[in-house]
Enzyme design. Structure first.
Site, PDB file in Angstrom:
ATOM      1  N   TRP A  22     -93.544  34.570 -25.577  1.00 15.43           N
ATOM      2  CA  TRP A  22     -93.366  33.240 -25.238  1.00 15.43           C
ATOM      3  C   TRP A  22     -93.824  32.990 -23.669  1.00 15.43           C
ATOM      4  O   TRP A  22     -93.473  33.675 -22.624  1.00 15.43           O
ATOM      5  CB  TRP A  22     -91.861  32.748 -25.383  1.00 15.43           C
ATOM      6  CG  TRP A  22     -91.815  31.526 -25.141  1.00 15.43           C
ATOM      7  CD1 TRP A  22     -92.128  30.249 -25.672  1.00 15.43           C
ATOM      8  CD2 TRP A  22     -90.744  30.829 -24.027  1.00 15.43           C
ATOM      9  NE1 TRP A  22     -91.740  28.978 -25.045  1.00 15.43           N
ATOM     10  CE2 TRP A  22     -90.728  29.447 -24.110  1.00 15.43           C
ATOM     11  CE3 TRP A  22     -89.805  31.578 -23.214  1.00 15.43           C
ATOM     12  CZ2 TRP A  22     -90.035  28.704 -23.069  1.00 15.43           C
ATOM     13  CZ3 TRP A  22     -89.100  30.713 -22.239  1.00 15.43           C
ATOM     14  CH2 TRP A  22     -89.145  29.402 -22.180  1.00 15.43           C
ATOM     15  N   ASP A  45     -93.397  40.004 -30.619  1.00 13.61           N
ATOM     16  CA  ASP A  45     -93.052  38.787 -31.010  1.00 13.61           C
ATOM     17  C   ASP A  45     -93.710  37.715 -30.694  1.00 13.61           C
ATOM     18  O   ASP A  45     -93.685  37.423 -29.528  1.00 13.61           O
ATOM     19  CB  ASP A  45     -91.389  38.749 -30.853  1.00 13.61           C
ATOM     20  CG  ASP A  45     -90.909  37.385 -31.523  1.00 13.61           C
ATOM     21  OD1 ASP A  45     -90.102  37.687 -32.622  1.00 13.61           O
ATOM     22  OD2 ASP A  45     -90.890  36.475 -30.892  1.00 13.61           O
ATOM     23  N   TYR A  50     -96.731  29.423 -29.299  1.00 14.20           N
ATOM     24  CA  TYR A  50     -97.136  30.096 -28.302  1.00 14.20           C
ATOM     25  C   TYR A  50     -98.460  30.294 -27.810  1.00 14.20           C
ATOM     26  O   TYR A  50     -98.908  30.391 -26.722  1.00 14.20           O
ATOM     27  CB  TYR A  50     -96.641  31.572 -27.990  1.00 14.20           C
ATOM     28  CG  TYR A  50     -95.001  31.572 -28.411  1.00 14.20           C
ATOM     29  CD1 TYR A  50     -94.245  30.743 -28.546  1.00 14.20           C
ATOM     30  CD2 TYR A  50     -94.694  33.152 -28.699  1.00 14.20           C
ATOM     31  CE1 TYR A  50     -92.598  30.707 -28.766  1.00 14.20           C
ATOM     32  CE2 TYR A  50     -93.250  33.261 -28.947  1.00 14.20           C
ATOM     33  CZ  TYR A  50     -92.473  32.259 -29.097  1.00 14.20           C
ATOM     34  OH  TYR A  50     -91.232  32.478 -29.511  1.00 14.20           O
ATOM     35  N   HIS A 108     -89.470  28.508 -37.328  1.00 13.99           N
ATOM     36  CA  HIS A 108     -88.893  28.686 -35.845  1.00 13.99           C
ATOM     37  C   HIS A 108     -87.573  27.941 -35.722  1.00 13.99           C
ATOM     38  O   HIS A 108     -86.820  28.110 -34.680  1.00 13.99           O
ATOM     39  CB  HIS A 108     -90.214  28.064 -35.415  1.00 13.99           C
ATOM     40  CG  HIS A 108     -90.376  28.487 -33.856  1.00 13.99           C
ATOM     41  ND1 HIS A 108     -91.609  28.807 -33.246  1.00 13.99           N
ATOM     42  CD2 HIS A 108     -89.278  28.826 -32.802  1.00 13.99           C
ATOM     43  CE1 HIS A 108     -91.277  29.076 -31.958  1.00 13.99           C
ATOM     44  NE2 HIS A 108     -90.144  29.377 -31.645  1.00 13.99           N
ATOM     45  N   ASN A 138     -82.937  30.304 -35.040  1.00 16.05           N
ATOM     46  CA  ASN A 138     -82.220  29.086 -34.179  1.00 16.05           C
ATOM     47  C   ASN A 138     -81.359  28.258 -35.383  1.00 16.05           C
ATOM     48  O   ASN A 138     -81.256  27.324 -35.387  1.00 16.05           O
ATOM     49  CB  ASN A 138     -83.119  27.966 -33.896  1.00 16.05           C
ATOM     50  CG  ASN A 138     -84.047  28.559 -32.586  1.00 16.05           C
ATOM     51  OD1 ASN A 138     -83.271  29.074 -31.581  1.00 16.05           O
ATOM     52  ND2 ASN A 138     -85.123  28.765 -32.713  1.00 16.05           N
ATOM     53  N   PRO A 187     -82.898  37.456 -23.807  1.00 15.69           N
ATOM     54  CA  PRO A 187     -81.698  38.298 -23.469  1.00 15.69           C
ATOM     55  C   PRO A 187     -81.537  38.284 -21.956  1.00 15.69           C
ATOM     56  O   PRO A 187     -80.220  38.778 -21.788  1.00 15.69           O
ATOM     57  CB  PRO A 187     -82.158  39.513 -24.259  1.00 15.69           C
ATOM     58  CG  PRO A 187     -83.654  39.468 -23.888  1.00 15.69           C
ATOM     59  CD  PRO A 187     -84.103  38.086 -24.268  1.00 15.69           C
ATOM     60  N   LEU A 188     -82.492  37.966 -21.191  1.00 15.54           N
ATOM     61  CA  LEU A 188     -82.315  37.948 -19.560  1.00 15.54           C
ATOM     62  C   LEU A 188     -81.886  36.918 -19.050  1.00 15.54           C
ATOM     63  O   LEU A 188     -81.935  36.868 -17.930  1.00 15.54           O
ATOM     64  CB  LEU A 188     -83.450  38.540 -18.928  1.00 15.54           C
ATOM     65  CG  LEU A 188     -83.792  40.020 -19.670  1.00 15.54           C
ATOM     66  CD1 LEU A 188     -85.234  40.516 -19.042  1.00 15.54           C
ATOM     67  CD2 LEU A 188     -82.983  41.050 -19.719  1.00 15.54           C
ATOM     68  N   GLN A 190     -83.071  34.307 -18.791  1.00 16.78           N
ATOM     69  CA  GLN A 190     -84.414  33.569 -18.097  1.00 16.78           C
ATOM     70  C   GLN A 190     -84.270  33.765 -16.641  1.00 16.78           C
ATOM     71  O   GLN A 190     -84.595  32.996 -15.820  1.00 16.78           O
ATOM     72  CB  GLN A 190     -84.861  32.252 -18.662  1.00 16.78           C
ATOM     73  CG  GLN A 190     -85.239  32.263 -20.025  1.00 16.78           C
ATOM     74  CD  GLN A 190     -85.477  30.617 -20.411  1.00 16.78           C
ATOM     75  OE1 GLN A 190     -86.167  29.942 -19.646  1.00 16.78           O
ATOM     76  NE2 GLN A 190     -85.521  30.244 -21.677  1.00 16.78           N
ATOM     77  N   SER A 229     -91.834  39.700 -20.575  1.00 12.06           N
ATOM     78  CA  SER A 229     -92.528  39.883 -19.094  1.00 12.06           C
ATOM     79  C   SER A 229     -93.906  40.321 -19.394  1.00 12.06           C
ATOM     80  O   SER A 229     -94.231  40.898 -20.438  1.00 12.06           O
ATOM     81  CB  SER A 229     -91.774  41.241 -18.463  1.00 12.06           C
ATOM     82  OG  SER A 229     -92.257  41.128 -17.183  1.00 12.06           O
ATOM     83  N   ASN A 238     -87.831  47.420 -18.777  1.00  8.73           N
ATOM     84  CA  ASN A 238     -87.101  46.671 -19.986  1.00  8.73           C
ATOM     85  C   ASN A 238     -86.766  47.414 -21.274  1.00  8.73           C
ATOM     86  O   ASN A 238     -85.722  47.521 -21.887  1.00  8.73           O
ATOM     87  CB  ASN A 238     -87.685  45.575 -20.350  1.00  8.73           C
ATOM     88  CG  ASN A 238     -87.368  44.498 -19.466  1.00  8.73           C
ATOM     89  OD1 ASN A 238     -86.778  44.576 -18.497  1.00  8.73           O
ATOM     90  ND2 ASN A 238     -88.566  43.251 -19.610  1.00  8.73           N
TER      91      ASN A 238
END
Length: 271
Positions: A22, A45, A50, A108, A138, A187-188, A190, A229, A238
């Site tokens: 993304w 992914d 994107y 999505h 989602n 998961p980080l 952002q 990343s 990661n």
């Protein structure tokens, strides 16, 4: 070190860490995916939204790793939902990727009035072998419960934003009970919480970065995690989370971080 896999209800296995692309521009996506595959990632992914599916496919071919060893996910965007629209959008994604099939195809988001017809299209793609597993992204508990009224094939995955700061206990509990694997995106956080002193203390204890602790938390919870990343050193780091474990004290502390932090969007609350 090889990334462990989780078994999906479709019978296929999915690596527990994947590279999310993304916001990776077309120029960034090719080298990032090539570097990731070189580093041992076997799960990529992407999504129609994107606008980098073609670059993901190019990078996979450039890597030289056999197609059947790489797990590829893409997603149906909201404006393409509906039965015939979904089938056409999938064909466009597959053509962009340059692949014969995808390993996982997701809705999505839960678009009102469209998700049942869209899911029917995904079931067709699954039966034809074009999407080896199908799932959602989602979806809240109410969306998942609604699916029981129209789905003949249950979703293999629910991809949601989830971190120690946004734990979504209700969705996790429902998915665990139904055999639906949770995929954690962002998961980080952002980057929003990487300097949290409490998180820094846990990272220092293990000689790891705060990003690695957040990724390891998802692994410990049984989630599939999708750190993003485009920097080679960071995407390698990661993945370097299988030489340590969080102990009971760490996990108890992380469980106290919940604050309902949403750093992206939140369709789980849509009607």
């Amino acid at each position: 070190m090889a990334v462990p896999t989780v078994r999906l209800n479709s019978g296929h296995s999915m690596p527990q860490i994947g590279l999310g692309v993304w916001q990776a521009s077309p120029d960034e996506a090719v080298p990032a995916v090539v570097w990731a595959i070189e580093a041992g990632y076997r799960h990529i992914d992407t999504a129609a939204l994107y606008a980098n599916e073609a670059q993901v496919g190019e990078a996979i071919r450039r890597s030289g790793v056999p197609r059947d060893q790489i797990f590829v996910t893409t997603k149906l965007w909201n404006s393409d939902q509906g039965y015939s629209q979904a089938l056409a959008a999938f064909d466009a994604s597959l053509k962009a990727l340059g692949l014969d099939y995808v390993d996982l195809y997701l809705l999505h988001a839960p678009v009102v009035g469209k998700r049942a017809d869209s899911w029917r299209a995904l079931e067709k793609l699954h039966r034809e072998g074009k999407a080896r597993s199908i799932g959602v992204s989602n979806f809240g508990v109410h969306h998942l419960k609604e699916m029981e009224s129209y789905a003949t094939i249950p979703p293999a995955v629910n991809q949601i934003e989830i971190t120690p700061y946004l734990q979504r206990h209700d969705i996790v509990e429902y998915c665990n009970a139904k055999g639906i694997v949770i995929q954690a995106y962002s998961p980080l956080t952002q980057g929003n919480k990487l300097s949290d002193p409490r998180l820094v203390a846990i990272a220092d204890k293990h000689g790891k970065t705060t990003a690695q602790v957040l990724i390891r938390w998802g692994i410990e919870k049984g989630f599939v995690t999708l750190p993003k990343s485009v920097k080679r050193d960071r995407l390698i780091a990661n993945k370097d989370v299988f030489d340590f474990a969080l102990d009971a004290r760490d996990l108890a502390l992380l469980d106290q971080f919940e604050e309902g932090l949403v750093v992206g969007w939140d369709p789980t609350v849509w009607d």
